[in-house]
Design an enzyme around this catalytic site. Structure first.
Site, short mmCIF file in Angstrom:
data_model
loop_
_atom_site.label_atom_id
_atom_site.label_comp_id
_atom_site.label_asym_id
_atom_site.label_seq_id
_atom_site.Cartn_x
_atom_site.Cartn_y
_atom_site.Cartn_z
N ALA A 196 0.87 -1.19 0.05
CA ALA A 196 0.11 -0.03 -0.05
C ALA A 196 0.76 1.29 0.10
O ALA A 196 0.45 2.25 0.65
CB ALA A 196 -0.96 0.10 1.26
N HIS A 223 13.25 -4.41 -18.48
CA HIS A 223 13.02 -3.02 -17.88
C HIS A 223 14.34 -2.53 -17.21
O HIS A 223 14.61 -2.38 -15.88
CB HIS A 223 11.86 -3.01 -16.74
CG HIS A 223 11.54 -1.77 -16.14
ND1 HIS A 223 11.20 -0.76 -16.92
CD2 HIS A 223 11.28 -1.36 -14.89
CE1 HIS A 223 10.77 0.31 -16.15
NE2 HIS A 223 10.90 -0.03 -14.92
N ARG A 234 18.10 -0.92 -10.41
CA ARG A 234 16.83 -1.90 -10.03
C ARG A 234 17.63 -3.17 -9.74
O ARG A 234 16.95 -4.02 -9.00
CB ARG A 234 16.28 -2.19 -11.55
CG ARG A 234 15.50 -0.97 -11.95
CD ARG A 234 14.43 -1.28 -12.83
NE ARG A 234 13.80 -0.02 -13.49
CZ ARG A 234 14.13 0.83 -14.65
NH1 ARG A 234 15.39 0.51 -15.07
NH2 ARG A 234 13.75 1.83 -14.86
N1 APR Z 1 4.31 -7.53 1.91
C1 APR Z 1 3.39 -6.44 1.86
N2 APR Z 1 3.78 -5.16 1.57
C2 APR Z 1 4.99 -5.16 1.78
C3 APR Z 1 6.16 -6.20 2.04
C4 APR Z 1 5.63 -7.20 2.28
N3 APR Z 1 6.20 -8.65 2.45
N4 APR Z 1 7.34 -5.67 2.01
C5 APR Z 1 7.22 -4.40 1.86
N5 APR Z 1 5.86 -3.90 1.65
C6 APR Z 1 5.39 -2.60 1.42
C7 APR Z 1 6.08 -1.41 2.14
O1 APR Z 1 5.63 -1.46 3.26
C8 APR Z 1 5.68 -0.29 1.31
O2 APR Z 1 4.45 0.36 1.84
O3 APR Z 1 5.61 -2.29 -0.01
C9 APR Z 1 5.39 -1.08 -0.22
C10 APR Z 1 6.04 -0.43 -1.19
O4 APR Z 1 5.75 0.94 -1.53
P1 APR Z 1 6.73 2.14 -1.78
O5 APR Z 1 7.92 1.98 -0.53
O6 APR Z 1 6.12 3.55 -1.63
O7 APR Z 1 7.33 1.90 -3.09
P2 APR Z 1 6.76 2.18 -4.47
O8 APR Z 1 7.16 3.31 -4.84
O9 APR Z 1 5.28 1.82 -4.56
O10 APR Z 1 7.29 1.15 -5.47
C11 APR Z 1 6.92 -0.33 -5.26
O11 APR Z 1 7.57 -0.94 -7.48
O12 APR Z 1 8.61 0.59 -8.93
C12 APR Z 1 8.77 -0.38 -8.18
O13 APR Z 1 11.04 -0.49 -7.42
C13 APR Z 1 9.70 -0.29 -7.26
O14 APR Z 1 9.99 -2.41 -6.31
C14 APR Z 1 9.28 -1.05 -5.72
C15 APR Z 1 7.80 -1.18 -6.28
#
Ligand code: APR
Length: 314
Positions: free
Chosen positions: A10, A181, A94
């Protein structure tokens, strides 16, 4: 009856994707995260936008554990979109994300499959080609039901730069970016059409090359500007486009990270290619006729993906 979508993670992209899909109104959403209360808070906020925006779909937030507990609410999802993981930081490639996100994705996919054995999985987490291959392996799903998002975003960046350069509508550019990518992605100027005319007749080669280069570095450009976190508006738009194609069975031809079994001379690997996306996920791999240079570039990009996949030892 409405469709059901689970969005894992989220954070920036997951929440933005949930917003785009819930506003379309045809699917209920379960949003999950490991940070206590984050998914619940964002889900409630999104739900409270319903009377203003005007939709009746339901959005629920759930806190899960890093070892894969708490997924009951995701049961029987038609589509699961995975955005969970660690995003890139400035100066981080990445590929360096690989080890961290391998663990996250393995646990998440095991939990999803337990509760939604018939779903389609769309992967976003980077490095996305390797993570999609990992999800395919861990899920045991047929390859058509595991697909990654990369090409739509890369293509959108490419189209954006072209439209800005030519001063035409963003919607008048038809194009495809193939390959992984990463820095070796393969934009195809030969297949780029602007309002019916080939790009190669509209811009000199050096201008096109500069646009191709900027596209390759599109993610990095935004990471540098933001300083913390990476792009999420365009990535979430790309995910919503894939969700529409799958859940509304649109049979869209879109560049996606798909499993190749000999197409383009590549076997047993997830790479970005044009596919037909419908209710069964990847319903067809579309094969473009490539020149030997284009084909070589695609092989190089596939090799970069292959080395990541090998590094995961799956
Ligand atoms: N289960 C559920 N959520 C998780 C887990 C898990 N095991 N581990 C991490 N998270 C959550 C984090 O708590 C965080 O809220 O995943 C979310 C990732 O969100 P952001 O840090 O805001 O990252 P975001 O910019 O959404 O990117 C997500 O997409 O573009 C790719 O490289 C980027 O891998 C990254 C992904």
């Amino acid at each position: 009856m409405r469709k059901k979508v689970s969005v894992i993670g989220a954070g920036q992209t997951g929440a933005s994707t949930a917003q785009r899909i819930i506003q379309a109104g045809y699917a209920d959403i379960v949003l999950t995260d490991v940070v206590e209360g984050l998914a619940e808070g964002k889900a409630l906020d999104l739900q409270e936008s319903a009377p203003i925006v005007g939709f009746d779909a339901l959005v629920t937030g759930v806190t899960t554990t890093p070892d894969g507990k708490g997924y009951e609410a995701t049961a029987n999802s038609d589509l699961v979109i995975i955005t969970s993981g660690v995003p890139r930081k400035p100066g981080m490639s990445r590929d360096e994300l690989l080890a961290v996100n391998q663990q996250v994705i393995t646990t998440v996919v095991q939990a999803i499959v337990r509760y939604s054995p018939e779903c389609v999985i769309v992967m976003l987490t980077n490095p996305v080609d390797a993570m999609t291959q990992l999800a395919y392996k861990v899920s045991g799903f047929p390859s058509n039901r595991v697909v990654g998002q990369a090409g739509i975003l890369d293509t959108a960046r490419y189209k954006t730069f072209i439209a800005l350069e030519l001063g035409v509508s963003f919607q008048n550019v038809d194009a495809y970016v193939l390959g992984g990518h990463g820095d070796a992605m393969v934009p195809l100027p030969r297949y780029t059409i602007v309002g019916g005319r080939p790009l190669t007749s509209l811009l000199p080669a050096d201008k096109i090359e500069a646009i191709v280069e900027r596209t390759r570095r599109g993610g990095e450009e935004i990471v540098k500007l933001l300083k913390t976190g990476s792009a999420f508006y365009a990535p979430s738009a790309a995910l919503a486009e894939m969700a529409n194609a799958i859940l509304l069975d649109q049979k869209r031809i879109l560049p996606c990270c798909a499993y190749l079994t000999g197409q383009y001379g590549i076997n047993g690997l997830y790479v970005g290619v044009p596919v037909k996306l419908g209710q069964n996920g990847v319903e067809e791999i579309i094969e473009f006729a490539l020149t030997s240079d284009e084909s070589r570039a695609l092989q190089q990009s596939a090799n970069a993906v292959r080395s990541l996949v090998q590094a995961m030892k799956i």
